[in-house]
Enzyme design. Structure first.
Site, mmCIF file in Angstrom:
data_model
loop_
_atom_site.group_PDB
_atom_site.id
_atom_site.type_symbol
_atom_site.label_atom_id
_atom_site.label_comp_id
_atom_site.label_asym_id
_atom_site.label_seq_id
_atom_site.Cartn_x
_atom_site.Cartn_y
_atom_site.Cartn_z
ATOM 1 N N GLU A 55 0.820 -1.220 0.000
ATOM 2 C CA GLU A 55 0.000 0.000 0.000
ATOM 3 C C GLU A 55 0.847 1.260 0.000
ATOM 4 O O GLU A 55 0.422 2.310 -0.486
ATOM 5 C CB GLU A 55 -0.957 0.009 1.189
ATOM 6 C CG GLU A 55 -2.083 -1.025 1.100
ATOM 7 C CD GLU A 55 -1.686 -2.404 1.637
ATOM 8 O OE1 GLU A 55 -0.479 -2.625 1.939
ATOM 9 O OE2 GLU A 55 -2.581 -3.268 1.754
ATOM 10 N N PHE A 117 -11.337 -7.304 14.103
ATOM 11 C CA PHE A 117 -10.238 -7.747 13.234
ATOM 12 C C PHE A 117 -9.908 -6.654 12.209
ATOM 13 O O PHE A 117 -10.791 -6.142 11.535
ATOM 14 C CB PHE A 117 -10.639 -9.041 12.515
ATOM 15 C CG PHE A 117 -9.577 -9.538 11.571
ATOM 16 C CD1 PHE A 117 -8.333 -9.969 12.047
ATOM 17 C CD2 PHE A 117 -9.786 -9.545 10.195
ATOM 18 C CE1 PHE A 117 -7.358 -10.405 11.177
ATOM 19 C CE2 PHE A 117 -8.810 -9.989 9.323
ATOM 20 C CZ PHE A 117 -7.595 -10.422 9.820
ATOM 21 N N GLN A 118 -8.659 -6.279 12.147
ATOM 22 C CA GLN A 118 -8.141 -5.261 11.224
ATOM 23 C C GLN A 118 -8.781 -3.890 11.429
ATOM 24 O O GLN A 118 -8.967 -3.122 10.487
ATOM 25 C CB GLN A 118 -8.271 -5.721 9.773
ATOM 26 C CG GLN A 118 -7.393 -6.941 9.498
ATOM 27 C CD GLN A 118 -7.204 -7.247 8.025
ATOM 28 O OE1 GLN A 118 -8.099 -7.003 7.225
ATOM 29 N NE2 GLN A 118 -6.057 -7.801 7.684
ATOM 30 N N LYS A 167 -17.471 -0.875 6.151
ATOM 31 C CA LYS A 167 -17.897 -1.874 5.158
ATOM 32 C C LYS A 167 -19.417 -1.887 4.984
ATOM 33 O O LYS A 167 -19.927 -2.024 3.867
ATOM 34 C CB LYS A 167 -17.398 -3.256 5.605
ATOM 35 C CG LYS A 167 -17.550 -4.326 4.561
ATOM 36 C CD LYS A 167 -16.823 -5.603 4.964
ATOM 37 C CE LYS A 167 -16.895 -6.635 3.853
ATOM 38 N NZ LYS A 167 -16.185 -7.877 4.211
ATOM 39 N N MET A 487 24.226 9.057 1.775
ATOM 40 C CA MET A 487 24.098 10.358 2.427
ATOM 41 C C MET A 487 24.377 10.256 3.924
ATOM 42 O O MET A 487 24.969 11.157 4.518
ATOM 43 C CB MET A 487 22.701 10.938 2.170
ATOM 44 C CG MET A 487 22.537 12.345 2.680
ATOM 45 S SD MET A 487 23.788 13.454 1.981
ATOM 46 C CE MET A 487 22.882 14.161 0.606
HETATM 47 C C1 LIG Z 1 12.385 5.910 5.079
HETATM 48 C C2 LIG Z 1 13.674 6.578 5.406
HETATM 49 N N1 LIG Z 1 14.517 6.019 6.288
HETATM 50 C C3 LIG Z 1 15.704 6.621 6.577
HETATM 51 C C4 LIG Z 1 16.047 7.790 5.984
HETATM 52 C C5 LIG Z 1 17.374 8.474 6.316
HETATM 53 N N2 LIG Z 1 18.236 8.554 5.128
HETATM 54 C C6 LIG Z 1 18.356 9.657 4.368
HETATM 55 S S1 LIG Z 1 19.367 9.463 3.065
HETATM 56 C C7 LIG Z 1 19.706 7.879 3.519
HETATM 57 C C8 LIG Z 1 20.668 7.043 2.712
HETATM 58 C C9 LIG Z 1 20.166 6.759 1.363
HETATM 59 O O1 LIG Z 1 20.981 5.770 0.780
HETATM 60 P P1 LIG Z 1 20.766 5.284 -0.688
HETATM 61 O O2 LIG Z 1 19.334 5.010 -0.924
HETATM 62 O O3 LIG Z 1 21.688 4.181 -0.972
HETATM 63 O O4 LIG Z 1 21.130 6.598 -1.520
HETATM 64 P P2 LIG Z 1 22.519 7.394 -1.608
HETATM 65 O O5 LIG Z 1 22.534 8.404 -0.501
HETATM 66 O O6 LIG Z 1 23.625 6.405 -1.481
HETATM 67 O O7 LIG Z 1 22.470 8.051 -2.937
HETATM 68 C C10 LIG Z 1 19.024 7.522 4.681
HETATM 69 C C11 LIG Z 1 19.128 6.222 5.358
HETATM 70 C C12 LIG Z 1 15.124 8.345 5.071
HETATM 71 N N3 LIG Z 1 15.340 9.511 4.469
HETATM 72 N N4 LIG Z 1 13.966 7.709 4.790
#
Ligand SMILES: Cc1ncc(C[n+]2csc(CCOP(=O)(O)OP(=O)(O)O)c2C)c(N)n1
Length: 615
Positions: A55, A117-118, A167, A487
């Site tokens: 979803e 439920f749910q 529902k 990042m």
């Molecule tokens: C759902 C979620 N969890 C954690 C983060 C924190 N976060 C921001 S950038 C990042 C790393 C992203 O890594 P990747 O997808 O490999 O991209 P890159 O930075 O290597 O281009 C994380 C964990 C986030 N933004 N969203």
């Protein structure tokens, strides 16, 4: 339109309303509490239902669809876990003012509150992350609620609306007449034109300024005010800086467009904001990634802020003139009377800053000497994006995930048109890229769409590859694969003494993963291979395709304003000269005879840290 009463079930009324609101695609996932509506959908072949694999994918697809078209996107789910799985996508849409309507099934009215439920109180859960939400308690109100939901989602400051339908209400029948009179909601009157005295005050500030700058946000494209923005900057000779979601507000090739500002924006743009004597903020909300340290933000300037949402004015930044209204209307009010005035000295100053930035640039034209920070024969994420820009002629709709690749996209893919960059700016939602790209491509089949995703974020929703295959969506997927949560790794390098805790990623073979879904895939490891891979992918016009770009692990996004620092206090990539000097110093230090260990030094200031393709 048929105005005669017909007997319909609640579920059929939902479908009728969707049709009359102009909906053609619904992204969703079935389950017990929404089954009556799924059954009714069989009678409405005009409503194309896309079965997502989760979803979350449905809400992101609806969001991508909405952002690509400006139309309302629709997601549907069952109660409980189905509804809660929509939540991340709803919050993402809320932060970026994207119009979606989410329809959820709920347990029967009599069972509400019994932990049936749910059962989940999804209106309670989504209250803070929707523009408005409804629990439908009687069949009589269903059609009106549906109309209001679409009206609220698409008018004023757009946003997500949730309609939760028990529902039993979906199963009950009633006489249905589609209401035709305009929706009126007490207390809800999105303003259109700006107040005349405030427009006067803004014009006076523009007249008095010597170093003005426009800061254009998402609101420009959302209110289709792109032409007016270009006219304003040309007529009044004011340079334009863009927020991340503002990319596309004006062509980045326009001579007065400076490009993106903010945490990873251009240094010259951030300097210009800090040195400006007038900041004209249009359809943006002074996010902390935009302002840096609020106490010192644009401290030399008077400020004008135009936004459709009155609660944005003076929320984060106090302004001299706040105008509440539709961007297009307000810009036309200003354009009628704004005068042309030269700002040459100001443009010259910005050009000097720009020259300094260009010196530090790592992705250079073929004839220019390569920046010494770029390792021979290796592939950089920034290069991939720049080449993608070149080889697609800058014409693609790009949909990013979140991380370094998102910032490289923002820095190296220049956008000409509104709605051509789709990215989760406010919530920064990893997992957004692939499903939002599927939604965007389904909304705009005529457009070339690239999903640019990191290896981390891609894996959060990669199950939607199956959706793309089932629907034969021709989305091109570029995985910028650095084997790291890049990042976060960058922050660990800068601010946590290179302790790379929980950021190296063991990844699957992305080509094999794609092939398991029946998707053609290519791996690219050198810059020389990019053009052929991109062109081969572009030539495939049926179904999704994937390129796994294996890039350097340790590349850094420069410049960077550390969180909470002053906007112009950036960590910069060194110039080639600075880079060489550092390298020589290091080599000399390595050859020098060993001396007794010196006293430990105080930790380096953030602005001087940075060891990889930098210092
Ligand atoms: C759902 C979620 N969890 C954690 C983060 C924190 N976060 C921001 S950038 C990042 C790393 C992203 O890594 P990747 O997808 O490999 O991209 P890159 O930075 O290597 O281009 C994380 C964990 C986030 N933004 N969203």
């Amino acid at each position: 339109m048929n105005t005669e009463a017909v007997v319909l079930t609640g579920a059929e009324i939902v479908c009728e309303c969707l049709l009359r609101e102009g909906v053609d695609i619904v992204f969703g996932y079935p389950g017990g509490a929404i089954l009556p509506t799924y059954d009714a959908l069989t009678k409405y072949p005009q409503l194309h239902h896309v079965l997502t694999r989760h979803e979350q994918g449905a809400s992101h697809m609806a969001d991508g669809y909405a952002r690509a078209t400006g139309k309302v996107g629709v997601a549907m789910a069952t109660s409980g876990p189905g509804a809660t799985n929509l939540v991340t996508g709803i919050a993402t849409a809320m932060m970026d003012s994207s119009p979606i309507v989410c329809i959820t099934g709920q347990v029967p009215t009599g069972a509400i509150g019994t932990d049936a439920f749910q059962e989940t109180d999804v209106t309670g859960i989504t209250l803070p992350i929707t523009k408005h939400n409804y629990l439908v308690t009687s069949l009589d109100e269903l059609a009106e609620v549906m109309r209001e939901a679409f009206h609220i989602a698409r008018t004023g400051r757009p946003g997500p609306v949730l309609v939760d339908i028990p529902k039993d209400i979906q199963n009950q029948s009633t006489n249905f007449v589609y209401p035709t009179e305009p929706v009126t909601l007490p207390g809800y009157k999105p303003p259109r034109v700006g107040r005349a005295d405030q427009v006067d005050a803004a014009l006076k500030l523009i007249r008095e300024s010597r170093r003005p700058i426009i800061l254009a946000g998402h609101g420009i494209s959302m209110s289709n005010a792109n032409r007016e923005l270009a006219q304003l900057c040309e007529r009044a000779q004011i340079p334009v800086a863009l927020t991340l979601l503002g990319k596309g507000a004006i062509s980045e090739q326009h001579p007065m467009c400076l490009g993106m500002m903010g945490m990873h924006g251009g240094a010259e743009v951030n300097h210009a904001i800090q040195q400006a004597d007038l900041l004209i903020a249009l359809g943006m909300r002074f996010d902390d990634r935009v302002t840096g340290n609020l106490a010192t933000y644009a401290r030399n300037s008077r400020k004008i802020h135009v936004d459709i949402d009155p609660s944005e004015i003076n929320k984060n930044v106090n302004v001299d003139v706040g105008i509440v209204g539709d961007l297009g209307e307000v810009l036309r009010q200003l354009l009628d009377r704004v005068e042309r005035r030269p700002n040459d000295a100001w443009f010259d100053r910005i050009a000097e800053w720009r020259a300094d930035s260009e010196l530090r640039e790592i992705v250079r034209p073929a004839e220019a000497p390569q920046h010494p920070a770029v390792p021979e024969g290796k592939l950089l994420g920034a290069q991939v994006i720049r080449d993608l820009f070149e080889f697609t002629g800058g014409n693609a709709v790009t949909v990013t995930d979140v991380g370094q690749h998102q910032m490289w996209e923002a820095q190296y893919y220049q956008h000409e048109r509104p709605h051509s960059l789709i990215t989760s700016g406010g919530l920064g939602t990893m997992g957004f890229g692939l499903p939002a790209a599927i939604g965007a491509k389904m909304a705009r089949p005529d457009q070339e769409v690239w999903a640019i995703v990191g290896d981390g974020g891609f894996q959060m929703t990669s199950m939607e590859l199956a959706t793309a295959v089932q629907e034969q969506v021709n989305v091109h997927i570029a995985v910028i694969n650095n084997g790291f949560l890049g990042m976060v790794r960058q922050w660990q390098e800068f601010f946590y003494e290179e302790r790379y805790n929980q950021t190296p990623m063991v990844n699957p073979d992305f080509c094999k993963l794609a092939e398991a879904y029946g998707i053609p895939a290519t791996r690219v490891t050198e810059r020389g291979q990019i053009e052929e891979a991109v062109n081969e992918n572009r030539a495939r016009t049926a179904g999704p395709t994937l390129i796994d770009f294996v890039v350097e692990k340790e590349e850094i996004v420069f410049p960077m304003v550390p969180a909470g620092a002053d906007l112009d206090d950036m960590i910069r990539r060194p110039t080639p000269e600075e880079f060489e000097r550092k390298r020589r110093e290091r080599a000399a230090a390595a050859e020098a005879p060993e001396e007794p260990a010196p006293e430990p030094e105080a930790p380096a200031a953030a602005a001087t840290v940075g060891t990889r393709f930098g210092v």
